[in-house]
Enzyme design. Structure first.
Site, PDB file in Angstrom:
ATOM      1  N   TYR A   1     -20.780  29.645  11.861  1.00 27.21           N
ATOM      2  CA  TYR A   1     -21.456  28.755  12.811  1.00 27.21           C
ATOM      3  C   TYR A   1     -22.717  29.420  13.362  1.00 27.21           C
ATOM      4  CZ  TYR A   1     -21.880  25.651  16.936  1.00 27.21           C
ATOM      5  OH  TYR A   1     -22.316  24.773  17.902  1.00 27.21           O
TER       6      TYR A   1
ATOM      7  N   ARG B   1     -41.416  13.920   4.773  1.00 21.64           N
ATOM      8  CA  ARG B   1     -41.836  12.749   3.992  1.00 21.64           C
ATOM      9  C   ARG B   1     -42.271  11.594   4.899  1.00 21.64           C
ATOM     10  NH1 ARG B   1     -39.471   8.241   2.476  1.00 21.64           N
ATOM     11  NH2 ARG B   1     -37.385   8.887   3.099  1.00 21.64           N
TER      12      ARG B   1
HETATM   13  P1  NAD Z   1     -18.711  17.027  17.502  1.00 18.25           P
HETATM   14  O1  NAD Z   1     -17.846  17.770  16.543  1.00 18.25           O
HETATM   15  O2  NAD Z   1     -18.075  16.031  18.398  1.00 18.25           O
HETATM   16  O3  NAD Z   1     -19.881  16.283  16.725  1.00 18.25           O
HETATM   17  C1  NAD Z   1     -20.380  16.683  15.493  1.00 18.25           C
HETATM   18  C2  NAD Z   1     -20.509  15.452  14.608  1.00 18.25           C
HETATM   19  O4  NAD Z   1     -21.088  15.849  13.354  1.00 18.25           O
HETATM   20  C3  NAD Z   1     -19.165  14.799  14.280  1.00 18.25           C
HETATM   21  O5  NAD Z   1     -19.254  13.412  14.444  1.00 18.25           O
HETATM   22  C4  NAD Z   1     -18.929  15.177  12.825  1.00 18.25           C
HETATM   23  O6  NAD Z   1     -18.122  14.241  12.151  1.00 18.25           O
HETATM   24  C5  NAD Z   1     -20.347  15.238  12.303  1.00 18.25           C
HETATM   25  N1  NAD Z   1     -20.505  16.060  11.106  1.00 18.25           N
HETATM   26  C6  NAD Z   1     -20.013  17.305  10.869  1.00 18.25           C
HETATM   27  N2  NAD Z   1     -20.390  17.727   9.655  1.00 18.25           N
HETATM   28  C7  NAD Z   1     -21.142  16.747   9.100  1.00 18.25           C
HETATM   29  C8  NAD Z   1     -21.807  16.575   7.867  1.00 18.25           C
HETATM   30  N3  NAD Z   1     -21.760  17.538   6.912  1.00 18.25           N
HETATM   31  N4  NAD Z   1     -22.479  15.419   7.633  1.00 18.25           N
HETATM   32  C9  NAD Z   1     -22.506  14.435   8.554  1.00 18.25           C
HETATM   33  N5  NAD Z   1     -21.890  14.524   9.751  1.00 18.25           N
HETATM   34  C10 NAD Z   1     -21.223  15.675  10.024  1.00 18.25           C
HETATM   35  O7  NAD Z   1     -19.492  18.134  18.356  1.00 18.25           O
HETATM   36  P2  NAD Z   1     -20.530  18.000  19.556  1.00 18.25           P
HETATM   37  O8  NAD Z   1     -20.018  18.824  20.665  1.00 18.25           O
HETATM   38  O9  NAD Z   1     -20.890  16.597  19.782  1.00 18.25           O
HETATM   39  O10 NAD Z   1     -21.774  18.787  18.936  1.00 18.25           O
HETATM   40  C11 NAD Z   1     -22.925  18.100  18.454  1.00 18.25           C
HETATM   41  C12 NAD Z   1     -23.990  19.116  18.078  1.00 18.25           C
HETATM   42  O11 NAD Z   1     -24.347  19.885  19.236  1.00 18.25           O
HETATM   43  C13 NAD Z   1     -23.527  20.127  17.016  1.00 18.25           C
HETATM   44  O12 NAD Z   1     -24.593  20.389  16.133  1.00 18.25           O
HETATM   45  C14 NAD Z   1     -23.200  21.354  17.821  1.00 18.25           C
HETATM   46  O13 NAD Z   1     -23.361  22.540  17.075  1.00 18.25           O
HETATM   47  C15 NAD Z   1     -24.199  21.260  18.970  1.00 18.25           C
HETATM   48  N6  NAD Z   1     -23.707  21.977  20.156  1.00 18.25           N
HETATM   49  C16 NAD Z   1     -22.738  21.448  20.956  1.00 18.25           C
HETATM   50  C17 NAD Z   1     -22.268  22.184  22.039  1.00 18.25           C
HETATM   51  C18 NAD Z   1     -21.199  21.647  22.970  1.00 18.25           C
HETATM   52  O14 NAD Z   1     -20.786  22.377  23.874  1.00 18.25           O
HETATM   53  N7  NAD Z   1     -20.763  20.423  22.864  1.00 18.25           N
HETATM   54  C19 NAD Z   1     -22.792  23.452  22.312  1.00 18.25           C
HETATM   55  C20 NAD Z   1     -23.759  23.969  21.457  1.00 18.25           C
HETATM   56  C21 NAD Z   1     -24.233  23.219  20.382  1.00 18.25           C
END
Ligand code: NAD
Ligand code: UDP
Length: 325
Positions: free
Chosen positions: A147, A108
């Protein structure tokens, strides 16, 4: 467009999202952090709240969001196995419906949207190191499936919105990343080992600790993410982002004990089902397309910074995930 952009970071209060917000606010952009605080808390962005170019919105990405924006970093999703298995159905909804809602918003607004995908799309890989062309080995009915399959479906949605609707997308596959502001009770290996070591508790090694991971420091990772967002429209990914240094989990435990000076013992616990045996990114593509990007922080240095942060926090300020249906 002027140099100042209106940027949404979903999951912006989380470990990686809060660093992205901090960086983008520092660059002068108008940043909207969207989060439902499932696995995070406001304290991660409290230092940004009084900035005129930062706004915090409590919102769940499984619901549509109406804003006017130029860029979206879609980081919202619980990332630690304990967190994403807490309510697996909600995890799948967050990945799939969150992707649809953010892609709809991007369509959008004609905004650019980046998906935080994961090395988990490779499952327990038979190819090593993992290249982006590898299609993965994921158990679709195992405990990690909510996941892994959610993130795989999100990638499919991103490329299909791009092909069908010309949405300007980017996909990054993030490998294990660590650093300050990890949730101390998220159960991930770096946070667990450091928390246990600082309390001189047993270090819980799952299995015999011979499984490997490649650990990337959060600043290196965020640099790669921002370069991907700002890079050429001709390169949408998916692209691996991670550190190529590969360590066994036992080596990590020994290093954490050394760096903290802990008196902890290493104890073996059962290996969780479907725990990947080996993981290391091939980052040839990232180096080529992201201006020579590669991680700069060795594990020892990154762990020292992370341990220093863990020493400053009060564990009473952190809670386990709340039921989130
Ligand atoms: P994290 O859990 O600290 O951060 C995720 C955030 O998303 C949190 O603040 C949580 O409250 C929020 N969240 C979850 N569900 C939600 C929803 N339905 N609506 C709104 N907010 C929501 O994890 P992170 O390590 O910071 O990961 C961030 C992103 O990076 C994720 O998508 C994760 O899959 C991806 N990732 C991280 C890693 C890693 O090693 N840290 C590796 C691969 C992928
Ligand atoms: N792990 C461990 N002890 C812990 C937590 C995790 O030995 O207290 C292991 C886990 O079994 C896995 C590795 O460390 O092999 C990385 O786990 P993490 O949950 O951090 O991430 P992921 O498995 O998603 O890569």
């Amino acid at each position: 467009m002027s140099g100042i952009k209106r940027i949404v970071v979903t999951g912006g209060a989380g470990f990686l999202g809060s660093h992205l917000c901090e960086r983008l606010v520092g660059e002068g952009h108008d940043v909207i952090c969207v989060d439902n605080f499932f696995t995070s808390q406001k304290s991660n962005v409290a230092h940004l709240l009084d900035k005129p170019n930062f706004e915090l919105v409590r919102h769940d990405v499984t619901h549509p969001l109406f804003l006017e924006v130029d860029e979206i970093y879609n980081m919202a999703c619980p990332a630690a196995p304990g967190h994403y298995q807490f309510n697996p159905i909600k995890t799948m909804k967050t990945s799939v419906m969150g992707a649809i809602n953010m892609l709809g918003l991007a369509k959008r607004c004609r905004a650019k949207v980046l998906q935080a995908s994961t090395s988990e799309v490779y499952g327990d890989p038979e190819e090593h190191p993992q290249r982006e062309t590898y299609r993965g080995c994921v158990n679709p009915v195992g405990p990690r499936a909510c996941y892994d399959e959610g993130k795989r479906a999100a990638e499919t949605l991103f490329v299909d919105y791009h092909r069908l609707n010309k949405v300007n997308v980017r996909i990054v596959r993030i490998f294990n990343t660590y650093g300050p502001r990890m949730h101390p009770y998220d159960g991930r290996v770096v946070s667990n080992f450091i928390r246990q070591a600082l309390a001189n508790e047993d270090i819980t090694l799952f299995g015999d600790g011979s499984q490997t991971r490649s650990f990337c420091y959060r600043d290196d990772l965020c640099e790669g993410i921002v370069r991907m967002m700002n890079g050429s429209d001709d390169f949408i990914g998916p692209v691996n982002l991670g550190n190529q240094g590969e360590f066994t989990i036992r080596q990590l435990a020994e290093l954490v004990i050394e760096l903290t000076g802990a008196k902890s013992k290493i104890v073996e616990r059962p290996l969780p089902a479907d725990d990947p045996t080996r993981r290391r990114p091939d980052i040839t593509l990232a180096k080529k397309h992201l201006d020579g990007w590669e991680p700069q922080t060795p594990l020892r240095e990154g762990l020292e910074k992370t341990i220093a942060w863990f020493r400053t926090i009060n564990l009473k300020d952190y809670r386990a995930p709340t039921p989130n249906y």
